[in-house]
Design a protein around this motif. Structure first.
Motif, PDB file in Angstrom:
ATOM      1  N   PHE A 101       1.068  -1.257  -0.089  1.00  0.00           N
ATOM      2  CA  PHE A 101       0.111  -0.017   0.106  1.00  0.00           C
ATOM      3  C   PHE A 101       0.848   1.259   0.046  1.00  0.00           C
ATOM      4  CE2 PHE A 101      -2.290  -3.384   1.877  1.00  0.00           C
ATOM      5  CZ  PHE A 101      -3.574  -3.281   1.323  1.00  0.00           C
ATOM      6  N   LEU A 102       0.859   1.894  -1.078  1.00  0.00           N
ATOM      7  CA  LEU A 102       1.591   3.219  -1.187  1.00  0.00           C
ATOM      8  C   LEU A 102       0.907   4.287  -0.381  1.00  0.00           C
ATOM      9  CD1 LEU A 102       4.235   4.702  -2.457  1.00  0.00           C
ATOM     10  CD2 LEU A 102       2.475   5.220  -4.209  1.00  0.00           C
ATOM     11  N   VAL A 103       1.525   4.962   0.729  1.00  0.00           N
ATOM     12  CA  VAL A 103       1.132   5.729   1.673  1.00  0.00           C
ATOM     13  C   VAL A 103       1.687   7.303   1.311  1.00  0.00           C
ATOM     14  CG1 VAL A 103       0.897   6.526   4.039  1.00  0.00           C
ATOM     15  CG2 VAL A 103       0.980   4.019   3.323  1.00  0.00           C
ATOM     16  N   ASN A 104       0.762   8.157   1.091  1.00  0.00           N
ATOM     17  CA  ASN A 104       1.362   9.759   0.748  1.00  0.00           C
ATOM     18  C   ASN A 104       2.536   9.656  -0.366  1.00  0.00           C
ATOM     19  OD1 ASN A 104      -0.337  10.310   3.004  1.00  0.00           O
ATOM     20  ND2 ASN A 104       1.482  10.901   4.264  1.00  0.00           N
ATOM     21  N   ASN A 105       2.400   8.736  -1.265  1.00  0.00           N
ATOM     22  CA  ASN A 105       3.029   8.780  -2.343  1.00  0.00           C
ATOM     23  C   ASN A 105       4.830   8.620  -1.919  1.00  0.00           C
ATOM     24  OD1 ASN A 105       1.107   8.655  -4.427  1.00  0.00           O
ATOM     25  ND2 ASN A 105       0.760  10.779  -4.042  1.00  0.00           N
ATOM     26  N   SER A 106       4.844   8.358  -0.714  1.00  0.00           N
ATOM     27  CA  SER A 106       6.271   8.472  -0.120  1.00  0.00           C
ATOM     28  C   SER A 106       6.926   7.204   0.416  1.00  0.00           C
ATOM     29  CB  SER A 106       6.170   9.247   1.169  1.00  0.00           C
ATOM     30  OG  SER A 106       5.824  10.633   0.533  1.00  0.00           O
ATOM     31  N   TYR A 107       6.081   6.223   0.707  1.00  0.00           N
ATOM     32  CA  TYR A 107       6.406   5.109   1.243  1.00  0.00           C
ATOM     33  C   TYR A 107       5.322   3.939   1.482  1.00  0.00           C
ATOM     34  CZ  TYR A 107       4.328   6.575   5.572  1.00  0.00           C
ATOM     35  OH  TYR A 107       3.328   7.355   6.258  1.00  0.00           O
ATOM     36  N   TYR A 108       5.846   2.684   1.265  1.00  0.00           N
ATOM     37  CA  TYR A 108       4.905   1.349   1.530  1.00  0.00           C
ATOM     38  C   TYR A 108       4.660   0.827   2.740  1.00  0.00           C
ATOM     39  CZ  TYR A 108       5.367   1.056  -3.574  1.00  0.00           C
ATOM     40  OH  TYR A 108       5.595   1.225  -5.010  1.00  0.00           O
ATOM     41  N   PHE A 109       3.429   0.585   3.122  1.00  0.00           N
ATOM     42  CA  PHE A 109       3.131  -0.321   4.247  1.00  0.00           C
ATOM     43  C   PHE A 109       2.732  -1.728   3.674  1.00  0.00           C
ATOM     44  CE2 PHE A 109       1.100   2.257   8.194  1.00  0.00           C
ATOM     45  CZ  PHE A 109       2.236   2.950   8.294  1.00  0.00           C
ATOM     46  N   VAL A 110       3.428  -2.594   4.024  1.00  0.00           N
ATOM     47  CA  VAL A 110       3.319  -3.992   3.684  1.00  0.00           C
ATOM     48  C   VAL A 110       2.543  -5.028   4.641  1.00  0.00           C
ATOM     49  CG1 VAL A 110       4.578  -5.605   2.421  1.00  0.00           C
ATOM     50  CG2 VAL A 110       5.543  -3.432   2.551  1.00  0.00           C
ATOM     51  N   ASP A 111       1.556  -5.465   4.028  1.00  0.00           N
ATOM     52  CA  ASP A 111       0.640  -6.378   4.718  1.00  0.00           C
ATOM     53  C   ASP A 111       1.114  -7.905   4.439  1.00  0.00           C
ATOM     54  OD1 ASP A 111      -1.190  -7.696   6.230  1.00  0.00           O
ATOM     55  OD2 ASP A 111      -2.933  -7.347   4.914  1.00  0.00           O
ATOM     56  N   LEU A 112       1.815  -8.614   5.302  1.00  0.00           N
ATOM     57  CA  LEU A 112       2.354  -9.704   4.819  1.00  0.00           C
ATOM     58  C   LEU A 112       1.467 -10.875   5.502  1.00  0.00           C
ATOM     59  CD1 LEU A 112       6.154  -9.354   6.552  1.00  0.00           C
ATOM     60  CD2 LEU A 112       5.521  -9.579   4.038  1.00  0.00           C
ATOM     61  N   PRO A 113       1.546 -12.244   4.768  1.00  0.00           N
ATOM     62  CA  PRO A 113       0.643 -12.995   5.421  1.00  0.00           C
ATOM     63  C   PRO A 113       1.159 -13.554   6.705  1.00  0.00           C
ATOM     64  CG  PRO A 113       1.781 -13.845   3.212  1.00  0.00           C
ATOM     65  CD  PRO A 113       2.407 -12.594   3.701  1.00  0.00           C
ATOM     66  N   GLY A 114      -0.033 -13.902   7.534  1.00  0.00           N
ATOM     67  CA  GLY A 114      -0.053 -14.394   8.970  1.00  0.00           C
ATOM     68  C   GLY A 114       1.077 -15.603   9.138  1.00  0.00           C
ATOM     69  N   VAL A 115       1.753 -15.474  10.054  1.00  0.00           N
ATOM     70  CA  VAL A 115       2.569 -16.738  10.531  1.00  0.00           C
ATOM     71  C   VAL A 115       1.697 -17.822  11.160  1.00  0.00           C
ATOM     72  CG1 VAL A 115       4.762 -15.558  10.194  1.00  0.00           C
ATOM     73  CG2 VAL A 115       3.536 -15.457  12.411  1.00  0.00           C
ATOM     74  N   GLY A 116       1.982 -18.933  11.268  1.00  0.00           N
ATOM     75  CA  GLY A 116       1.517 -20.008  12.154  1.00  0.00           C
ATOM     76  C   GLY A 116       0.247 -20.318  11.572  1.00  0.00           C
ATOM     77  N   TYR A 117      -0.999 -20.554  12.698  1.00  0.00           N
ATOM     78  CA  TYR A 117      -2.271 -21.126  12.225  1.00  0.00           C
ATOM     79  C   TYR A 117      -2.819 -20.245  10.965  1.00  0.00           C
ATOM     80  CZ  TYR A 117      -7.254 -21.864  12.546  1.00  0.00           C
ATOM     81  OH  TYR A 117      -8.287 -22.185  12.246  1.00  0.00           O
ATOM     82  N   ALA A 118      -3.406 -21.397  10.331  1.00  0.00           N
ATOM     83  CA  ALA A 118      -4.175 -20.891   9.016  1.00  0.00           C
ATOM     84  C   ALA A 118      -5.048 -22.067   8.444  1.00  0.00           C
ATOM     85  CB  ALA A 118      -3.103 -20.257   7.761  1.00  0.00           C
ATOM     86  N   LYS A 119      -5.908 -22.079   8.079  1.00  0.00           N
ATOM     87  CA  LYS A 119      -6.920 -23.251   7.495  1.00  0.00           C
ATOM     88  C   LYS A 119      -6.446 -23.407   5.985  1.00  0.00           C
ATOM     89  CE  LYS A 119     -10.838 -23.103  10.878  1.00  0.00           C
ATOM     90  NZ  LYS A 119     -12.306 -22.616  11.058  1.00  0.00           N
ATOM     91  N   VAL A 120      -5.259 -23.781   5.898  1.00  0.00           N
ATOM     92  CA  VAL A 120      -4.798 -24.150   4.586  1.00  0.00           C
ATOM     93  C   VAL A 120      -3.973 -25.359   4.840  1.00  0.00           C
ATOM     94  CG1 VAL A 120      -4.991 -21.626   3.885  1.00  0.00           C
ATOM     95  CG2 VAL A 120      -2.776 -22.616   4.739  1.00  0.00           C
TER      96      VAL A 120
END
Length: 196
Positions: free
Chosen positions: A64-83
């Motif tokens: 996600f580009l914030v203020n056209n200045s830097y990225y916030f990055v949403d990483l996959p969760g670690v550990g438990y996942a129903k996969v």
């Protein structure tokens, strides 16, 4: 931090797709149910990051580009996942490759559900981040779930379990608790990145 714009940039499925533009990246990581997406939306003050009642829905590395200045990055969760185990291993490798190889990664906000003192996967992941020499900000989420005395005990527990020099920053996406303090810490990471 004044947010003037937030835009979804891309969802990467491999390190080759990760932006390498010299723009700082701050990543959000934690167990699948720690509340990463909700916290990012609370910081943005808009519902742009997909959330789900089913842990483990984030499979890609979302930028996600914030203020056209830097990225916030949403990483996959670690550990438990129903996969499947294969999918879980694939996501773990995706996170590892990103943390170790992303040139513009300047810090990681690691979320712990404050009601739990840390799971083995948290300790393992945090040690990996430290070994990669990435600045780490440990944040205790879901502070609204505890009363004041429980909150004090939980913060002390996390401080001791992770050998922190001070109590962890506590936040709540629901009631906005701790968000101004978290923005200050993120600003500090970005400023430090500019000076390196």
């Amino acid at each position: 931090m004044q947010i003037s714009s937030v835009n979804f940039a891309l969802g990467a499925t491999s390190i080759k797709q990760v932006p390498c533009e010299g723009i700082a990246q701050i990543a959000f990581l934690g167990r699948s149910n720690a509340g990463k997406s909700s916290l990012m939306n609370a910081l943005f003050k808009k519902q742009i990051v997909k959330t789900s009642n089913t842990p483990g829905k984030t499979r890609e590395i979302n930028f996600f580009l914030v203020n056209n200045s830097y990225y916030f990055v949403d990483l996959p969760g670690v550990g438990y996942a129903k996969v499947s185990k294969t999918m879980r291993d694939d996501m773990a490798n995706r996170i590892k490759n990103y943390v170790e190889k992303a040139h513009d990664l300047k810090g990681i906000v690691y979320l712990l559900d404050i009601r739990h003192g840390g799971h083995p996967i948290d300790f393992e992941t945090i040690n990996g981040i430290k070994n990669a020499n990435i600045p780490l900000l440990l944040v205790a989420s879901k502070a609204d779930k505890l009363n004041q005395s429980e909150l004090i005990a939980a913060k002390k527990n996390i401080k001791e379990n992770f050998c922190l020099p001070q109590y962890p920053l506590t936040v709540s996406s629901k009631n906005q608790k701790g968000l101004p303090e978290l923005w200050k810490e993120i600003d500090a990471l970005l400023i430090e990145a500019q000076n390196v």
